[in-house]
Scaffold this active site. Structure first.
Site, short mmCIF file in Angstrom:
data_model
loop_
_atom_site.label_atom_id
_atom_site.label_comp_id
_atom_site.label_asym_id
_atom_site.label_seq_id
_atom_site.Cartn_x
_atom_site.Cartn_y
_atom_site.Cartn_z
N GLU A 1 -9.59 -32.06 -9.45
CA GLU A 1 -10.79 -31.08 -9.92
C GLU A 1 -10.44 -29.95 -9.03
O GLU A 1 -10.17 -30.04 -7.84
CB GLU A 1 -12.03 -31.69 -9.40
CG GLU A 1 -12.30 -33.02 -10.29
CD GLU A 1 -13.52 -33.94 -9.58
OE1 GLU A 1 -14.11 -33.47 -8.78
OE2 GLU A 1 -13.63 -34.81 -10.01
N LYS B 1 -12.00 -27.34 -6.01
CA LYS B 1 -12.82 -27.33 -4.65
C LYS B 1 -13.56 -26.22 -4.94
O LYS B 1 -13.13 -25.22 -4.58
CB LYS B 1 -11.92 -27.61 -3.47
CG LYS B 1 -12.96 -27.83 -2.36
CD LYS B 1 -11.93 -28.44 -1.35
CE LYS B 1 -12.69 -28.68 0.21
NZ LYS B 1 -14.13 -28.05 0.28
N ASP C 1 -16.22 -23.31 -3.56
CA ASP C 1 -16.52 -23.05 -2.44
C ASP C 1 -18.03 -22.34 -2.44
O ASP C 1 -18.12 -21.30 -2.41
CB ASP C 1 -15.42 -21.96 -2.09
CG ASP C 1 -15.69 -21.50 -0.60
OD1 ASP C 1 -16.16 -22.33 0.33
OD2 ASP C 1 -14.82 -20.52 -0.12
N TYR D 1 -20.21 -32.73 -9.36
CA TYR D 1 -18.94 -33.25 -9.28
C TYR D 1 -18.86 -34.84 -8.67
O TYR D 1 -17.82 -35.21 -8.55
CB TYR D 1 -17.86 -32.43 -8.56
CG TYR D 1 -18.53 -32.00 -7.12
CD1 TYR D 1 -18.77 -32.80 -6.22
CD2 TYR D 1 -18.60 -30.76 -6.86
CE1 TYR D 1 -19.28 -32.16 -4.90
CE2 TYR D 1 -18.88 -29.88 -5.63
CZ TYR D 1 -19.38 -30.96 -4.71
OH TYR D 1 -20.02 -30.49 -3.67
N LYS E 1 -6.20 -27.78 0.39
CA LYS E 1 -6.83 -26.31 0.62
C LYS E 1 -5.67 -25.40 0.21
O LYS E 1 -4.53 -25.39 0.55
CB LYS E 1 -7.51 -26.20 1.90
CG LYS E 1 -8.31 -27.17 2.34
CD LYS E 1 -9.81 -26.72 2.16
CE LYS E 1 -10.06 -25.63 3.07
NZ LYS E 1 -11.27 -25.37 3.58
N CYS F 1 -7.98 10.95 22.20
CA CYS F 1 -9.19 10.36 21.53
C CYS F 1 -9.23 11.63 20.16
O CYS F 1 -9.48 12.53 20.27
CB CYS F 1 -10.29 10.44 22.21
SG CYS F 1 -11.86 10.15 21.24
N CYS G 1 -12.86 13.38 20.73
CA CYS G 1 -13.27 14.18 21.67
C CYS G 1 -11.91 14.74 22.52
O CYS G 1 -11.91 15.65 23.28
CB CYS G 1 -14.23 13.62 22.63
SG CYS G 1 -13.31 12.15 23.82
N CYS H 1 -10.58 5.52 24.82
CA CYS H 1 -11.08 6.95 25.15
C CYS H 1 -11.84 6.64 26.63
O CYS H 1 -12.93 6.02 26.61
CB CYS H 1 -11.79 7.50 24.43
SG CYS H 1 -12.58 9.05 24.75
N CYS I 1 -17.62 11.53 25.09
CA CYS I 1 -17.20 11.21 23.79
C CYS I 1 -18.23 11.06 22.62
O CYS I 1 -19.24 10.01 22.84
CB CYS I 1 -16.15 9.98 23.89
SG CYS I 1 -15.60 9.81 22.12
S1 IVH Z 1 -16.46 -34.55 -4.10
C1 IVH Z 1 -17.94 -38.02 -0.70
N1 IVH Z 1 -15.60 -32.82 -5.42
O1 IVH Z 1 -16.13 -30.01 -0.49
C2 IVH Z 1 -17.60 -36.73 -0.90
N2 IVH Z 1 -16.57 -32.34 -3.11
O2 IVH Z 1 -14.96 -29.80 2.20
C3 IVH Z 1 -17.82 -36.29 -2.42
N3 IVH Z 1 -16.69 -29.83 -2.80
O3 IVH Z 1 -18.40 -32.17 0.92
C4 IVH Z 1 -17.43 -34.71 -2.61
N4 IVH Z 1 -15.73 -29.17 -4.61
O4 IVH Z 1 -19.23 -30.18 -0.63
C5 IVH Z 1 -16.19 -33.11 -4.12
N5 IVH Z 1 -14.83 -31.14 -7.12
C6 IVH Z 1 -15.29 -31.44 -5.56
C7 IVH Z 1 -15.71 -30.40 -4.62
C8 IVH Z 1 -16.33 -31.01 -3.47
C9 IVH Z 1 -16.34 -28.65 -3.61
C10 IVH Z 1 -17.19 -29.63 -1.39
C11 IVH Z 1 -18.37 -30.80 -1.06
C12 IVH Z 1 -17.50 -31.46 0.08
C13 IVH Z 1 -16.71 -30.44 0.35
C14 IVH Z 1 -15.80 -31.01 1.69
#
Ligand code: IVH
Length: 730
Positions: free
Chosen positions: A126, A128, A130, A237, A324, A418, A421, A436, A442
């Site tokens: 999946e 991640k 942000d 998720y 990441k 500078c 000045c 400076c 200045c």
């Molecule tokens: S699963 C038990 N799935 O990233 C942990 N987390 O850095 C269950 N996050 O704590 C989390 N996308 O806040 C999961 N597809 C995803 C996610 C996700 C973002 C976040 C979440 C997590 C944090 C960890």
């Protein structure tokens, strides 16, 4: 006047004044002259004084423009946490182990294989997301609770706010379980983020550094209507395996989608590491076209029985890992280089770039840090350069594309004088930056210091760049102490100043005399003394006199103060010009003693824990300071130990309910102020007036902004670490 007639007129006046301040502050199209406005305001003040029974904390006499104004909103963001009740999570909200290396993803897979000992399993890959984590509870298909992650064990109850996020259904459909939890992320899409920051910049509010901060700040807003305006979205998720009876994670999420919940469609079931790598490679590129921020991918073991077998470490599940992405880079042309002079005289090269999209925003400027960095990059105007964003709002140049250099590209010449000045620049061997040395002459440095002094985190005086520019150009102020000598007559002689604006400025100046010593110390602009260091020094020494008498060795006793900072403080306080400044500021009435919040004004609230909720005529942070200054303690949640709840406008309903249940008194701001001793109320009354004025915007007048983040204070900075010096570019 009879009581009833007075009430009618008070209501009428409040209405007219509110409407006009909206036109004035928001639409920038006042329909009434300043004079008329002031007359009506005075009439209201008189009536309120004569009929105190009709006094109200949100009367325009106390809250000029604040209901309508973004600075109040920003303030709510800063102090929002205390507005929420904290509740325990049924299952702790853990984090994920993360890695930047594919090798470690392979190791994760191998470990799972070993533990599961031949049991067949698949991976759910999946995005991640942000944003900021959220945990929703549905009972009988209805959304009943939304908690933030908090500390993982308990989170803030933000249910009212979450109800305003349109993608989160209040009512589910289909065959949902009687009760279950589902977790996910609240996100602010780039488009909403840009719009919000444009709005904040227009109001001279500090923009959010990234959509994640914007999402979490917005979720903690006190006003759900404002949350609704922010354009937040949600993606879910994770359903804790304990709360449902599916065989796999993907089945659970597919079901959630059928119940009407927002679940990402970008999930893939992968059978082996090769497929996981393909997914990663695809999204490392494709994510650039998503309308919201992602920072990696999450690999989860899909079968819930396998998840249960793998279990958890104290911090994270053994059945999932996050990969990441490396920070996103953009490549663009370097058009020119500016050299900015900060308030300490540090000269920072700033690249002007051909506008380029980066992590959802358009980047036009980036820092090059210093001359050494420029030399290291061997950068030329006309080069194609790589730009990256870190956690900060200011992007940086991380490299050049050597294949792109044209024959005529010119190496830039770092100025030896500078740019403001003309004074020859100097550089100490230990410093990375050129300076400076013309501190007193200045213009950029002088204006930079003044802007720092008036900034919100320092003295919070109602003056922004335009005002400081005017004061400088007219010769009204060169030093902070000069500000306190400015008269209304002088202000009115400046172009564009009218009585009301002048009075507001003077009120905010007056209010600044109540600013605690630690902030005054920060405002002085001593090199390397950021907010945290100032606090540490103020708490340790308690007064400017004690601090000035301290030897460098004694300064080193303060947490986080190393030799560089100790020398800087010592030299600053021993320079005759600074001593004279401090003497003038002291004579003007600024606080030069008191260990910050510990500086008690009275003991009227001694032994009392006061919980505050809602909006007041001053910011919640100031209100807490006030409680502490009068010997009380500011509590965050209502409990049997709470002496009383101090309720402003729009107090949290949960807090009120809890007070009712526990029989805890609820006091209005009025009633609270009545508890404080007479003399101090006079002060705080002044503070109140000034600070509410400081929240108001004065026509085209600007809010003060923290202009130059040269000496940012880093919370856990190791001793002696050289501080990063960065200009404010945007
Ligand atoms: S699963 C038990 N799935 O990233 C942990 N987390 O850095 C269950 N996050 O704590 C989390 N996308 O806040 C999961 N597809 C995803 C996610 C996700 C973002 C976040 C979440 C997590 C944090 C960890």
């Amino acid at each position: 006047m009879e009581e009833q007639a007075a009430k009618i007129r008070i209501d009428e006046l409040r209405e007219i004044l509110r409407e006009n301040s909206r036109r004035y502050y928001v639409d920038n199209a006042p329909t009434m002259s300043d004079f008329e406005f002031d007359q009506l305001m005075h009439e209201l003040e008189r009536l309120e004084a004569e009929f105190p029974q009709f006094d109200s904390p949100d009367s325009p006499t106390r809250r000029v423009g604040s209901d309508l104004d973004a600075p109040m909103g920003a303030n709510a963001e800063a102090g929002a946490r205390q507005g929420f009740v904290q509740r325990p999570h049924r299952y702790p909200m853990l984090s994920l182990g993360n890695t930047y290396s594919l090798g470690e993803i392979e190791e994760f897979a191998a470990r799972a294989d070993k533990t599961l000992d031949g049991t067949a399993f698949t991976y759910s890959c999946e995005l991640k997301f942000d944003g900021t984590a959220i945990c929703l509870t549905y009972r009988d298909g209805k959304l009943v609770q939304a908690l933030t992650r908090g500390d993982g064990v308990q989170g803030d109850d933000v249910t009212d706010n979450v109800r305003r996020i349109s993608s989160i259904p209040q009512q589910l459909r289909g065959d949902y379980p009687a009760e279950f939890e589902i977790r996910g992320e609240i996100l602010m899409p780039y488009a909403a983020f840009d719009a919000l920051n444009r709005e904040r910049e227009a109001q001279e509010e500090a923009p959010f550094a990234n959509p994640r901060n914007a999402a979490s700040g917005s979720l903690k807003l006190i006003n759900p209507e404002e949350v609704a305006r922010r354009g937040l979205i949600c993606t879910l998720y994770h359903i804790p395996a304990e709360s449902v009876t599916f065989d796999s994670h993907s089945q659970a999420l597919d079901a959630a989608a059928r119940w009407g919940l927002p679940v990402s469609g970008e999930r893939r079931i992968c059978r082996n590491i090769g497929e996981i790598k393909d997914y990663i490679d695809h999204w490392d590129q494709a994510r650039k076209y998503l309308p919201y921020a992602t920072d990696g991918i999450v690999v989860k073991i899909n079968e819930l029985a396998c998840q249960r077998a793998l279990g958890y470490t104290a911090k994270s599940p053994r059945w999932a890992v996050a990969y990441k992405f490396k920070a996103e880079q953009a490549c663009t042309e370097l058009l020119s280089i500016d050299y900015q002079v900060g308030r300490t005289g540090a000269v920072t090269p700033v690249a002007n770039l051909a506008p380029v999209q980066l992590s959802g925003t358009v980047v036009k400027r980036a820092t090059l840090n210093n001359a050494d960095q420029m030399a290291l990059l061997d950068i030329r105007v006309g080069d194609w350069v790589f730009v990256e964003k870190g956690g900060e709002i200011i992007p940086k140049i991380t490299g050049i594309d050597p294949g792109h250099r044209s024959a005529g590209a010119q190496a830039p010449v770092f100025p030896d004088r500078c740019p403001d000045c003309g004074t020859p620049l100097v550089k100490a061997e230990t410093e990375a930056k050129w300076f400076c040395p013309n501190q007193d002459g200045c213009p950029m440095q002088i204006k930079g210091r003044l802007l720092h002094f008036v900034s919100r985190k320092a003295m919070d005086i109602l003056a922004g760049e335009m005002t400081i520019e005017q004061f400088y150009a007219s010769g009204l102020a060169r030093t902070a102490a000069d500000l306190y000598d400015i008269s209304k007559y002088q202000l009115l002689s400046l172009e564009g100043w009218q009585d009301r604006a002048a009075q507001r400025f003077l009120d905010s100046l007056e209010a600044s005399k109540q600013v605690p010593f630690e902030r005054v110390l920060f405002a002085l602009g001593i090199r390397y003394v950021g907010e945290t260091t100032a606090k540490g020094l103020a708490r340790h020494f308690g007064s400017i006199d004690a601090l000035s008498e301290a030897s460098q060795e004694q300064l080193l006793e303060v947490d986080d103060v190393g030799e560089v900072i100790a020398r800087s403080v010592f030299e600053f306080l021993h320079a005759p010009a600074h001593q004279e400044q401090i003497a003038r500021l002291r004579a003007a009435g600024l606080r030069f003693e008191g260990a910050g919040q510990d500086a008690a004004v009275s003991d009227a609230l001694a032994g009392k824990t006061v919980v505050i909720s809602g909006n007041f005529s001053i910011s919640r942070e100031r209100m807490k300071d006030l409680i502490v200054a009068h010997g009380g303690k500011a509590g965050s949640s209502v409990s049997a130990k709470t002496a009383f709840l101090l309720a402003g406008t729009k107090p949290g309903p949960e807090k009120l309910r809890k007070c009712e249940k526990l029989g805890i008194p609820v006091l209005s701001e009025e009633e609270f102020r009545a508890l404080l001793p007479e003399g101090s109320d006079e002060n705080t009354g002044r503070e109140r007036q000034g600070l509410s004025a400081a929240f108001a915007r004065v026509g085209s007048e600007e809010r003060s902004v923290a202009p130059i983040a040269e000496e940012r204070s880093l919370p856990s900075r190791p001793k002696n670490e050289e501080l990063i010096e960065e200009p404010t570019l945007f």
